[in-house]
Scaffold this motif. Structure first.
Motif, PDB file in Angstrom:
ATOM      1  N   MET A  68       2.367  -6.948  -5.491  1.00 44.26           N
ATOM      2  CA  MET A  68       1.532  -6.024  -6.250  1.00 44.26           C
ATOM      3  C   MET A  68       1.465  -4.691  -5.511  1.00 44.26           C
ATOM      4  SD  MET A  68      -2.267  -7.605  -5.469  1.00 44.26           S
ATOM      5  CE  MET A  68      -3.127  -6.228  -6.230  1.00 44.26           C
ATOM      6  N   PHE A  69       1.347  -3.601  -6.276  1.00 44.22           N
ATOM      7  CA  PHE A  69       1.302  -2.261  -5.696  1.00 44.22           C
ATOM      8  C   PHE A  69      -0.081  -1.649  -5.856  1.00 44.22           C
ATOM      9  CE2 PHE A  69       5.734  -1.937  -7.826  1.00 44.22           C
ATOM     10  CZ  PHE A  69       6.302  -2.751  -6.842  1.00 44.22           C
ATOM     11  N   VAL A  70      -0.500  -0.888  -4.845  1.00 41.45           N
ATOM     12  CA  VAL A  70      -1.694  -0.042  -4.978  1.00 41.45           C
ATOM     13  C   VAL A  70      -1.340   1.339  -4.436  1.00 41.45           C
ATOM     14  CG1 VAL A  70      -3.435  -1.867  -4.903  1.00 41.45           C
ATOM     15  CG2 VAL A  70      -2.605  -0.894  -2.767  1.00 41.45           C
ATOM     16  N   LEU A  76       0.858  -1.185   0.000  1.00 43.86           N
ATOM     17  CA  LEU A  76       0.000   0.000   0.000  1.00 43.86           C
ATOM     18  C   LEU A  76       0.893   1.234   0.000  1.00 43.86           C
ATOM     19  CD1 LEU A  76      -3.163   0.714   0.444  1.00 43.86           C
ATOM     20  CD2 LEU A  76      -2.437   1.290   2.759  1.00 43.86           C
ATOM     21  N   LEU A  77       0.867   1.980  -1.111  1.00 40.82           N
ATOM     22  CA  LEU A  77       1.741   3.137  -1.292  1.00 40.82           C
ATOM     23  C   LEU A  77       0.955   4.440  -1.214  1.00 40.82           C
ATOM     24  CD1 LEU A  77       3.892   1.966  -4.328  1.00 40.82           C
ATOM     25  CD2 LEU A  77       4.832   2.692  -2.141  1.00 40.82           C
ATOM     26  N   PRO A  78       1.516   5.494  -0.597  1.00 39.88           N
ATOM     27  CA  PRO A  78       0.808   6.778  -0.565  1.00 39.88           C
ATOM     28  C   PRO A  78       0.999   7.610  -1.827  1.00 39.88           C
ATOM     29  CG  PRO A  78       2.789   6.900   0.771  1.00 39.88           C
ATOM     30  CD  PRO A  78       2.695   5.479   0.284  1.00 39.88           C
ATOM     31  N   ASP A  79       2.153   7.444  -2.502  1.00 36.68           N
ATOM     32  CA  ASP A  79       2.427   8.285  -3.677  1.00 36.68           C
ATOM     33  C   ASP A  79       3.506   7.610  -4.524  1.00 36.68           C
ATOM     34  OD1 ASP A  79       2.844  10.237  -5.550  1.00 36.68           O
ATOM     35  OD2 ASP A  79       3.682  11.726  -4.158  1.00 36.68           O
ATOM     36  N   ILE A  80       3.116   6.916  -5.572  1.00 39.95           N
ATOM     37  CA  ILE A  80       4.060   6.170  -6.406  1.00 39.95           C
ATOM     38  C   ILE A  80       4.988   7.114  -7.172  1.00 39.95           C
ATOM     39  CG2 ILE A  80       2.548   6.054  -8.419  1.00 39.95           C
ATOM     40  CD1 ILE A  80       4.918   3.273  -7.130  1.00 39.95           C
ATOM     41  N   GLN A  81       4.589   8.387  -7.349  1.00 38.75           N
ATOM     42  CA  GLN A  81       5.439   9.354  -8.048  1.00 38.75           C
ATOM     43  C   GLN A  81       6.575   9.876  -7.173  1.00 38.75           C
ATOM     44  OE1 GLN A  81       2.374  12.158  -9.469  1.00 38.75           O
ATOM     45  NE2 GLN A  81       2.908  11.524 -11.538  1.00 38.75           N
ATOM     46  N   ASN A  82       6.450   9.702  -5.882  1.00 37.84           N
ATOM     47  CA  ASN A  82       7.505  10.117  -4.958  1.00 37.84           C
ATOM     48  C   ASN A  82       8.722   9.222  -5.176  1.00 37.84           C
ATOM     49  OD1 ASN A  82       9.125  10.001  -2.429  1.00 37.84           O
ATOM     50  ND2 ASN A  82       7.559  11.388  -1.649  1.00 37.84           N
ATOM     51  N   PHE A  84      11.308   8.480  -3.447  1.00 38.98           N
ATOM     52  CA  PHE A  84      11.666   7.587  -2.340  1.00 38.98           C
ATOM     53  C   PHE A  84      10.792   6.345  -2.339  1.00 38.98           C
ATOM     54  CE2 PHE A  84      10.815   6.183   2.053  1.00 38.98           C
ATOM     55  CZ  PHE A  84      12.086   5.750   2.411  1.00 38.98           C
ATOM     56  N   PHE A  85       9.481   6.530  -2.497  1.00 44.95           N
ATOM     57  CA  PHE A  85       8.566   5.389  -2.457  1.00 44.95           C
ATOM     58  C   PHE A  85       8.713   4.484  -3.680  1.00 44.95           C
ATOM     59  CE2 PHE A  85       5.944   8.283   0.369  1.00 44.95           C
ATOM     60  CZ  PHE A  85       6.293   7.611   1.529  1.00 44.95           C
ATOM     61  N   SER A  86       8.990   5.067  -4.837  1.00 42.64           N
ATOM     62  CA  SER A  86       9.170   4.234  -6.022  1.00 42.64           C
ATOM     63  C   SER A  86      10.444   3.393  -5.896  1.00 42.64           C
ATOM     64  CB  SER A  86       9.207   5.092  -7.294  1.00 42.64           C
ATOM     65  OG  SER A  86      10.228   6.058  -7.237  1.00 42.64           O
ATOM     66  N   ALA A  87      11.503   3.985  -5.323  1.00 43.15           N
ATOM     67  CA  ALA A  87      12.734   3.225  -5.099  1.00 43.15           C
ATOM     68  C   ALA A  87      12.502   2.117  -4.071  1.00 43.15           C
ATOM     69  CB  ALA A  87      13.847   4.158  -4.623  1.00 43.15           C
ATOM     70  N   LEU A  88      11.741   2.416  -3.036  1.00 39.52           N
ATOM     71  CA  LEU A  88      11.432   1.416  -2.009  1.00 39.52           C
ATOM     72  C   LEU A  88      10.590   0.288  -2.593  1.00 39.52           C
ATOM     73  CD1 LEU A  88      11.366   0.373   0.890  1.00 39.52           C
ATOM     74  CD2 LEU A  88       9.483   1.974   1.353  1.00 39.52           C
ATOM     75  N   ALA A  89       9.596   0.630  -3.414  1.00 40.59           N
ATOM     76  CA  ALA A  89       8.736  -0.382  -4.039  1.00 40.59           C
ATOM     77  C   ALA A  89       9.557  -1.325  -4.912  1.00 40.59           C
ATOM     78  CB  ALA A  89       7.640   0.291  -4.864  1.00 40.59           C
TER      79      ALA A  89
END
Length: 348
Positions: free
Chosen positions: A102-104, A74-80, A82-87
């Motif tokens: 899977m990502f949402v 569960l991601l808050p902002d895939i464009q961020n 930091f979060f895209s690298a973590l995903a």
């Protein structure tokens, strides 16, 4: 290219028919289960399966094993960044452990948190990595109730509630904000601003508290216009430029890279440069591959370590869902580059 009507999915029955053995025997062989079947027949079945490009029916397997070997993030902002690298890193770690990920994306919305958590729980994933929205900090009890009602294991990653008894992996955000601000002070800056996300008790607020701690320890004033509220997104960093320039500060600590990116764009449009006109310390260390001319001093949150520890915690929960929750707080690291200029005059 063959037309769709020419493509026929190969089944266990097809392989069994060609091999001249039962469907049950083929299933045991392809699933590497113990069975009293000759090595010759085992090799023959595997060869036929390979030649026919046999693919395991994961839905059918999940019905039997009660496991989908699929996890969700569960991601808050895939464009961020930091979060895209973590995903990306989490997906690799899960795959190495035999799980799909899977990502949402919630767009940092509490309502989306609720809907997507409910949907993922119903869709039969084996576990969820949760990075909740910033809005969820304002709805603690509702969020807590929903998460505790999940029927599957979960690990809270990066963002969490300190008083929730659940498995969590995050960084020490107050320490990160403190170290960033302390470094600016050591470099002679006294008028220091902070751009942060006012998320009640979340990461942005803790980073700002670290800033306040360092300023207070150094007996430096925090003027009202030194604190600029953003929303962790590019535009809020861009919008903060004029206020920062008018405040007379010589340095700024920005609490995430996306706001830093917007801030740098705004400075450029005003004809200002880092660090000549203003020193900057960012947070996340996710921009180093994308910036030219400037190398940002930043507080790094190592996504490889965060992903690895989160995955290991999830694997432990999948092996024993009733195991005692663990909380792991990781240390951020200040990386010094060239976006801070040393002030010789200690009054600035």
């Amino acid at each position: 290219m063959r037309g769709s009507k020419d493509i026929k999915k190969v089944t266990l029955k097809d392989i069994a028919k060609e091999a001249g053995i039962s469907v049950g025997a083929v299933s045991l062989i392809l699933n590497n289960k113990p069975c009293r079947i000759s090595e010759e027949n085992k090799e023959m079945v595997k060869k036929i399966a390979k030649e026919k490009n046999y693919v395991v029916n994961q839905m059918a397997r999940a019905l039997v094993t009660k496991k989908s070997h699929t996890l969700a993030l569960l991601l808050p902002d895939i464009q961020n960044t930091f979060f895209s690298a973590l995903a990306k890193q989490l997906e690799e770690d899960c795959r190495e452990n035999g799980y799909y990920l899977m990502f949402v994306n919630t767009n940092d919305s509490f309502e989306n948190d609720k809907k997507l958590l409910m949907s993922l729980d119903a869709r039969g994933v084996d576990g969820i990595f949760i990075i909740q929205s910033n809005e969820s900090y304002y709805y603690y009890q509702q969020f807590k109730n929903q998460v505790e009602d999940l029927h599957i294991p979960y690990v809270m990653v990066d963002r969490s509630f300190d008083n929730m008894e659940c498995s969590q992996v995050r960084f020490d955000n107050q320490k990160g904000g403190y170290e960033a601000t302390k470094y600016l002070i050591e470099e002679g800056h006294q008028k220091i601003a902070c751009i942060y996300m006012d998320d009640y008790c979340g990461n942005g607020t803790h980073r700002m508290k670290g800033y306040q701690q360092a300023m207070t320890e150094a007996n430096l004033p925090i003027e009202e216009n030194y604190l600029i509220v953003g929303d962790n997104r590019y535009q809020s960093g861009y919008n903060a430029v004029q206020s920062i320039l008018e405040s007379g500060v010589t340095a700024v600590m920005i609490c995430n890279d996306m706001m830093t990116l917007g801030f740098l764009k705004g400075l450029y449009e005003c004809g200002k440069k880092v660090p000549k006109d203003i020193s900057v310390v960012s947070y996340d260390d996710s921009l180093s591959d994308y910036l030219f001319e400037i190398e940002l001093t930043t507080v790094a949150q190592n996504v490889e370590i965060l992903a690895r520890e989160s995955t290991e915690m999830m694997m432990e929960l999948l092996a024993d869902p009733w195991s005692k929750p663990k909380k792991l707080i990781l240390d951020p690291k200040l990386i010094i580059r060239n976006s801070v200029i040393r002030k010789k005059d200690k009054r600035g």
